[in-house]
Design an enzyme around this catalytic site. Structure first.
Site, short mmCIF file in Angstrom:
data_model
loop_
_atom_site.label_atom_id
_atom_site.label_comp_id
_atom_site.label_asym_id
_atom_site.label_seq_id
_atom_site.Cartn_x
_atom_site.Cartn_y
_atom_site.Cartn_z
N ARG B 259 0.86 -1.19 0.00
CA ARG B 259 0.00 0.00 0.00
C ARG B 259 0.90 1.24 0.00
O ARG B 259 1.43 1.62 1.03
CB ARG B 259 -0.89 -0.02 1.26
CG ARG B 259 -2.08 0.90 1.19
CD ARG B 259 -2.72 1.05 2.57
NE ARG B 259 -1.93 1.94 3.40
CZ ARG B 259 -1.86 1.86 4.72
NH1 ARG B 259 -2.51 0.95 5.38
NH2 ARG B 259 -1.11 2.73 5.40
N HIS B 263 -3.68 4.70 4.45
CA HIS B 263 -4.85 3.79 4.41
C HIS B 263 -6.02 4.47 3.69
O HIS B 263 -6.60 3.92 2.76
CB HIS B 263 -5.25 3.39 5.83
CG HIS B 263 -6.60 2.76 5.93
ND1 HIS B 263 -6.90 1.56 5.34
CD2 HIS B 263 -7.74 3.19 6.53
CE1 HIS B 263 -8.18 1.27 5.57
NE2 HIS B 263 -8.70 2.24 6.28
N TYR B 272 3.46 5.65 11.51
CA TYR B 272 3.73 4.26 11.92
C TYR B 272 4.63 3.46 10.99
O TYR B 272 4.92 2.32 11.25
CB TYR B 272 2.40 3.51 12.14
CG TYR B 272 1.42 3.61 10.98
CD1 TYR B 272 1.58 2.84 9.85
CD2 TYR B 272 0.33 4.48 11.05
CE1 TYR B 272 0.69 2.93 8.79
CE2 TYR B 272 -0.58 4.57 10.00
CZ TYR B 272 -0.40 3.79 8.88
OH TYR B 272 -1.28 3.88 7.85
#
Lengths: 326, 366
Positions: B259, B263, B272
């Site tokens: 990805r 998100h 993160y």
């Protein structure tokens, strides 16, 4: 015409629906060879084959999710949850998908499924087998919730539920599965999914209930009659949507109302009916509306389960309170 | 005494390297030589990426709600659409636009959905495909149900569902595998393992070496492919879809990709994950390697690339204009929230609908 029980009314309607519509399939745990743990589907697999009466793996989420998928692709699944407590993992698919399918696609897809299961206590069953979760389902947009209380209504309402183009939760009060026998003609006549049934006419007080509590409520009405008090008894039967008009019209004549439900009191269907009477029925009420309900506790294990449920005595207690107000 | 009663292995398939060269010239599927088809799919992958960029820009300028980007997943997504027939059924999650565009869903419909308008789910594409599915992995069971319906009706149709690495931890995914195995359903379950479930890395989902082996545990043939290699993805999808159509049961494919975006537009992945990891992932991304391969094979060149890019920006602008026109000039009336709840609106909702109509000025777009 045969004299049959409530559960036989369920079986009769399932067979009728499968006969008249090839897209109707029954699925669930133990529904096939075994005919269901209560025998609601007895004989159906022998008659319609194992592709239409399907024994599923032991997976409630799957039963619900697969039913949603089948319903959206031209089938009419009638899924069985073995007991009310086992519907909890299914709620994701009922709430987030079955009830939203038509709306979220602007009508492109729909979800004409039925989820039927035994509900309520009173049969000495183990934990998680005796709850009354109708308010959970009645709170969900996009689905209908039905609970029959007699063999003929079991038959007519289940036929209606299966024929309905939207998802229907069909809750079977298992304590009265074999309480009464009634002549039920297998005529394919469905009952409406938005109408109350007045089981007994009266002029002094309206008793509103549904499901297995119809039994105690009718017994209470008998005892009241012996004392010269005439109680009207209404079986709500369809808990979403509720036919409030019939209830309000009855209370307009009697001026008094007691609502009896087996489920916990807090935020129950009885609360919704009482709130509606506080609005549309307030000027005809001579006394406060009373609710006689299960307690807001965990359903006790079976030694105490009948102490949890409204009894004839508790119903009469509430009726007396309501009648005392002049 | 112990004896082995079951043993398994998981095969990983990759044909096209990150440098755009075939790993083994001697062993490639036929599609690797079908340059017309590969070029078409490359065009769609490029359009999907251009669309994605436009959608993020619309969100950043307040014209679109939260949007889930598909950046980096283009090979995986487009291969899924390309392997399916019109009559097959797709149960997506919510970012597989490449698959949906191939099947006929319009770009303006994707924008409508993320733009807060249910009409986006009224696809002009396959009318039987499922809507976007936010409750993670639930779509796997809807696809299993669709597959069950086709099987019972004796229709040669296949249902395909897509789930992520995070979603593969959910019971719905595992119950779908189980049902497909019990009933030999014409179902293909694709795990798009993009390494991140919002902020939770693949390593924290479980300690299994692959996610594909979850299918094997349930009794389904399962493989892993390089999800940035269009050739591998398409080869695997076509193999699985045709097996399912032929009545051979269900199949699990794990596609390994990354990805490259946050998100959703509401997320900030810098919180993160290290930038070095993202930089490395960019070296593996699917468009670049397919483009290099096609150029090497003489099937593509810079001029065609420039023409394609300008065509794509035109198309996505048209889609954005169409979307903006619908929401600004032809919004859904207030009553639309009632009108699709039931086939026949129950009496209580008829009352609420009439009541709502008394307050048309309330709650405009904010």
């Amino acid at each position: 015409m045969a004299k049959i029980t409530l559960i036989e009314g369920v079986t009769l309607a399932l067979a009728r629906a499968m006969e008249e519509d090839q897209s109707v399939v029954v699925l669930g745990e133990d529904v096939g060879v075994n005919g269901g743990v209560f025998r609601a589907t007895a004989g159906l697999q022998q008659r319609f084959g194992d592709e239409r009466v399907i024994d599923t793996p032991l997976a409630e989420v799957m039963i619900a999710g697969v039913s949603v998928g089948m319903a959206s692709q031209g089938m009419k699944p009638v899924a069985e949850a073995q007991f009310c407590g086992f519907t909890m993992p299914m709620i994701d698919h009922i709430m987030c998908h079955a009830g939203r399918m038509r709306n979220r696609t602007r009508g492109r897809l729909s979800c004409p499924m039925v989820l039927r299961f035994p509900t309520g206590g009173g049969i000495h069953a183990p934990e998680h087998h005796s709850e009354s979760p109708e308010a959970l389902f009645a709170h969900m947009p996009g689905i209908r919730v039905v609970m029959p209380s007699s063999p003929s209504r079991a038959y007519g309402l289940l036929l209606a539920a299966i024929r309905d183009p939207d998802p229907v939760i069909y809750m079977e009060p298992k304590r009265i599965y074999r309480w009464q026998r009634e002549d039920v003609e297998d005529d394919g006549e469905a009952l409406p999914l938005d109408v109350c049934f007045t089981l007994r006419d009266g002029k002094d007080i309206t008793l509103v209930t549904w499901g297995a509590m119809v039994k105690e409520t009718l017994q209470a009405a008998d005892q009241l009659e012996a004392k010269g008090i005439s109680a009207e008894v209404i079986d709500v039967a369809t808990l979403s949507p509720i036919d409030m008009d019939t209830i309000v019209e009855s209370v307009a004549r009697t001026g008094r109302c007691v609502i009896v439900q087996e489920a916990p009191k807090h935020c129950g269907v009885a609360s919704e009916i009482a709130a509606h009477l506080a609005d549309a029925g307030i000027w005809s009420l001579h006394a406060p509306v009373k609710r006689v309900c299960g307690y807001d506790t965990v359903m006790p294990l079976y030694r105490n389960e009948m102490k949890y449920m409204p009894s004839v005595r508790r119903i009469l207690h509430a009726v007396n309170q309501v009648l005392e107000v002049s | 005494m112990a004896r082995t009663v079951a043993a398994f292995k998981v095969d990983h398939f990759q044909f096209l390297g990150a440098d755009g060269k075939l790993l083994d010239e001697q062993h490639v599927p036929a599609v690797a030589r079908d340059f017309d088809r590969l070029t078409d799919l490359y065009r769609l992958m490029t359009l999907t990426r251009a669309f994605d960029k436009k959608a993020v820009a619309l969100q950043r300028t307040g014209k679109l709600g939260t949007y889930a980007s598909s950046l980096g997943h283009e090979a995986a997504h487009v291969s899924i659409g390309a392997a399916m027939q019109e009559e097959d059924c797709l149960a997506p999650m919510y970012r597989e636009y490449g698959a949906q565009f191939y099947r006929g869903v319009k770009m303006s419909e994707v924008l409508l959905y993320w733009g807060g308008d249910e009409r986006g789910n009224d696809f002009s594409g396959p009318r039987h495909d499922f809507a976007w599915c936010v409750p993670i992995a639930t779509q796997c069971l809807h696809a299993a149900g669709a597959a069950m319906a086709y099987k019972l009706k004796n229709e040669a149709r296949v249902a395909v569902s897509i789930v992520g690495d995070g979603g593969s931890s959910k019971g719905d995914f595992l119950e779908a595998i189980n049902a497909a195995s019990a009933w030999k359903l014409p179902l293909v379950l694709v795990i798009i393992n993009n390494q991140w479930a919002i902020s939770v890395p693949r390593s924290k989902q479980n300690s299994a070496t692959t996610l594909a082996q979850k299918g094997i545990a349930g009794g389904l043939p399962s493989i892993q492919v390089d999800g940035n290699d269009l050739i591998a993805c398409l080869w695997a999808m076509e193999k699985a879809v045709s097996a399912a159509r032929a009545g051979k049961g269900a199949f699990v494919i794990e596609m390994l990709t990354y990805r490259l975006s946050d998100h959703t537009t509401a997320d900030d992945a810098r919180r993160y994950r290290p930038q070095e990891e993202v930089d490395e992932a960019w070296e593996q991304e699917p468009l670049k390697r397919l483009r290099s391969y096609l150029i090497d094979q003489g099937a593509w060149d810079d001029q065609r690339e420039q023409e394609l890019l300008s065509e794509c920006s035109q198309f996505v602008q048209q889609a954005a204009d169409e979307y903006m026109d619908l929401v600004q000039n032809k919004p859904q009336p207030l009553t639309a929230m009632f009108d699709y709840m039931y086939a026949d609106l129950p009496h209580d909702l008829v009352e609420q609908r009439a009541y709502a109509e008394q307050f048309p000025e309330d709650g405009g777009h904010h």
